[in-house]
Design an enzyme around this catalytic site. Sequence first.
Site, mmCIF file in Angstrom:
data_model
loop_
_atom_site.group_PDB
_atom_site.id
_atom_site.type_symbol
_atom_site.label_atom_id
_atom_site.label_comp_id
_atom_site.label_asym_id
_atom_site.label_seq_id
_atom_site.Cartn_x
_atom_site.Cartn_y
_atom_site.Cartn_z
ATOM 1 N N ALA A 133 -18.890 26.042 -28.169
ATOM 2 C CA ALA A 133 -18.819 25.477 -26.826
ATOM 3 C C ALA A 133 -19.895 26.152 -25.997
ATOM 4 O O ALA A 133 -20.341 27.266 -26.309
ATOM 5 C CB ALA A 133 -17.448 25.727 -26.232
ATOM 6 N N GLY B 69 -16.481 26.250 -31.261
ATOM 7 C CA GLY B 69 -16.290 24.800 -31.156
ATOM 8 C C GLY B 69 -17.086 24.029 -32.206
ATOM 9 O O GLY B 69 -16.709 22.918 -32.573
ATOM 10 N N GLU C 95 -14.612 33.456 -31.014
ATOM 11 C CA GLU C 95 -14.114 33.460 -29.631
ATOM 12 C C GLU C 95 -13.534 34.810 -29.210
ATOM 13 O O GLU C 95 -13.633 35.201 -28.048
ATOM 14 C CB GLU C 95 -13.042 32.374 -29.450
ATOM 15 N N GLU D 151 -14.926 24.018 -35.149
ATOM 16 C CA GLU D 151 -13.800 23.124 -34.840
ATOM 17 C C GLU D 151 -14.217 21.661 -34.915
ATOM 18 O O GLU D 151 -13.465 20.810 -35.407
ATOM 19 C CB GLU D 151 -13.240 23.472 -33.455
HETATM 20 N N1 CO8 Z 1 -23.458 28.376 -25.519
HETATM 21 C C1 CO8 Z 1 -24.551 28.337 -24.722
HETATM 22 N N2 CO8 Z 1 -25.771 28.687 -25.161
HETATM 23 C C2 CO8 Z 1 -25.898 29.130 -26.417
HETATM 24 C C3 CO8 Z 1 -24.794 29.201 -27.296
HETATM 25 C C4 CO8 Z 1 -23.525 28.794 -26.802
HETATM 26 N N3 CO8 Z 1 -22.433 28.804 -27.564
HETATM 27 N N4 CO8 Z 1 -25.226 29.675 -28.480
HETATM 28 C C5 CO8 Z 1 -26.543 29.884 -28.356
HETATM 29 N N5 CO8 Z 1 -26.946 29.557 -27.112
HETATM 30 C C6 CO8 Z 1 -28.310 29.654 -26.559
HETATM 31 C C7 CO8 Z 1 -28.691 31.098 -26.287
HETATM 32 O O1 CO8 Z 1 -28.155 31.521 -25.056
HETATM 33 C C8 CO8 Z 1 -30.194 31.010 -26.300
HETATM 34 O O2 CO8 Z 1 -30.618 30.464 -25.069
HETATM 35 P P1 CO8 Z 1 -31.819 31.201 -24.230
HETATM 36 O O3 CO8 Z 1 -33.016 30.969 -25.107
HETATM 37 O O4 CO8 Z 1 -31.854 30.428 -22.962
HETATM 38 O O5 CO8 Z 1 -31.451 32.627 -24.112
HETATM 39 C C9 CO8 Z 1 -30.479 29.966 -27.369
HETATM 40 O O6 CO8 Z 1 -29.254 29.214 -27.533
HETATM 41 C C10 CO8 Z 1 -30.838 30.550 -28.709
HETATM 42 O O7 CO8 Z 1 -29.814 31.481 -29.083
HETATM 43 P P2 CO8 Z 1 -30.101 32.996 -29.559
HETATM 44 O O8 CO8 Z 1 -31.345 33.496 -28.915
HETATM 45 O O9 CO8 Z 1 -28.862 33.775 -29.372
HETATM 46 O O10 CO8 Z 1 -30.392 32.729 -31.122
HETATM 47 P P3 CO8 Z 1 -30.158 33.762 -32.316
HETATM 48 O O11 CO8 Z 1 -30.776 33.125 -33.504
HETATM 49 O O12 CO8 Z 1 -30.582 35.120 -31.920
HETATM 50 O O13 CO8 Z 1 -28.567 33.828 -32.534
HETATM 51 C C11 CO8 Z 1 -26.313 32.924 -32.740
HETATM 52 C C12 CO8 Z 1 -27.837 32.714 -32.971
HETATM 53 C C13 CO8 Z 1 -25.798 34.055 -33.648
HETATM 54 C C14 CO8 Z 1 -25.621 31.625 -33.100
HETATM 55 C C15 CO8 Z 1 -26.069 33.322 -31.268
HETATM 56 O O14 CO8 Z 1 -26.727 32.368 -30.443
HETATM 57 C C16 CO8 Z 1 -24.602 33.319 -30.862
HETATM 58 O O15 CO8 Z 1 -23.892 34.250 -31.194
HETATM 59 N N6 CO8 Z 1 -24.156 32.279 -30.123
HETATM 60 C C17 CO8 Z 1 -22.814 32.206 -29.583
HETATM 61 C C18 CO8 Z 1 -21.830 31.872 -30.668
HETATM 62 C C19 CO8 Z 1 -20.441 31.821 -30.103
HETATM 63 O O16 CO8 Z 1 -19.900 32.796 -29.623
HETATM 64 N N7 CO8 Z 1 -19.826 30.640 -30.160
HETATM 65 C C20 CO8 Z 1 -18.465 30.448 -29.705
HETATM 66 C C21 CO8 Z 1 -18.509 29.898 -28.319
HETATM 67 S S1 CO8 Z 1 -16.886 29.885 -27.609
HETATM 68 C C22 CO8 Z 1 -16.206 28.484 -28.167
HETATM 69 O O17 CO8 Z 1 -16.757 27.724 -28.925
HETATM 70 C C23 CO8 Z 1 -14.863 28.230 -27.603
HETATM 71 C C24 CO8 Z 1 -14.151 27.196 -28.429
HETATM 72 C C25 CO8 Z 1 -13.332 26.382 -27.581
HETATM 73 C C26 CO8 Z 1 -13.334 24.997 -28.048
HETATM 74 C C27 CO8 Z 1 -14.713 24.409 -28.158
HETATM 75 C C28 CO8 Z 1 -14.776 23.035 -27.717
HETATM 76 C C29 CO8 Z 1 -15.990 22.757 -26.952
#
Ligand code: CO8
Length: 258
Positions: free
Chosen positions: A66, A109, A132, A112
């Site tokens: 998400a 998400g 999460e 999911e």
């Molecule tokens: N939301 C918003 N932006 C994101 C997300 C995200 N989940 N994931 C990555 N991005 C963005 C980063 O902020 C970054 O943007 P910017 O260049 O502006 O800084 C860009 O994408 C590239 O990401 P990274 O620089 O972090 O890339 P890496 O290769 O270093 O890392 C990862 C990749 C490991 C995937 C890392 O981006 C990461 O850990 N992302 C978050 C993963 C996460 O925690 N996901 C769970 C989110 S919570 C959730 O899903 C709640 C579930 C509820 C139900 C969902 C229904 C919608």
Amino acid sequence: TNTYQYIIAEKKGRVGLVTLNRPKALNALSDGLISEVNNAVKVFQDDKDVGSIIITGSEKAFAAGADIKEMEKVTYSDAYNKDLLAQWHDLTKTRKPIIAAVNGYALGGGCELAMMCDMIIAGEKAVFGQPEIKLGTIPGCGGTQRLIRAIGKSKAMEMILTGNNMNAHDAEKAGLVCKVVPPEELLSEATKIAEKIASYSQLTVAMAKEAVNSSYELTLQEGIRFERRLFHSTFASHDQKEGMNAFVEKRNPTWHNK
Ligand code: CO8
């Protein structure tokens, strides 16, 4: 042609293909993106020339979860009042089979979303996870319910409580994904399976999907009864007569989806 901002929707023969296309955010699932996915899938559901659907992302990310930037400031009353994430479940009402073709990250998400589909095919570098817990929240779109059904309690608890990811091969061993292929073959392999499904009677395919999904909701006895009644009802269809007659006459069947 396609008028979407966050996805690409295309018809490839009898297969509807939805590609998540928000590369700068690793396909983070914003409200806008989800509405577009629901919309595209609904159009394919209503198109009688489409027999199955694939949802895929990019080589780096199916979807990294998400949209954290969108969620960060959401208050409890906002979330409750708009029933945050409820619209996601629209996807599971689709009666045509949906295949998730996952390369790269399927986190939160994203995992999911993949599990809402009917089967998951993974590229060798796919990564599944429910991180999460690291953000001070929990899976909110079926993760705690569907993961345990897919891989069992102990593995689901480990992933959800530690936030540790699972790689494609472990995901296949655990039963989360049906098949692992080299990343560059992911879409062609998913398309092969989708085309095969789309080549059968769409009436029968929908019944088979409905019967399998009922096992999530029903007791074994009720599920078996429901299956048997649907099985009986196939004998009222043209396509059952055609399918069995074609076998007996050693020819290919022609399906009429009725
Ligand atoms: N939301 C918003 N932006 C994101 C997300 C995200 N989940 N994931 C990555 N991005 C963005 C980063 O902020 C970054 O943007 P910017 O260049 O502006 O800084 C860009 O994408 C590239 O990401 P990274 O620089 O972090 O890339 P890496 O290769 O270093 O890392 C990862 C990749 C490991 C995937 C890392 O981006 C990461 O850990 N992302 C978050 C993963 C996460 O925690 N996901 C769970 C989110 S919570 C959730 O899903 C709640 C579930 C509820 C139900 C969902 C229904 C919608």
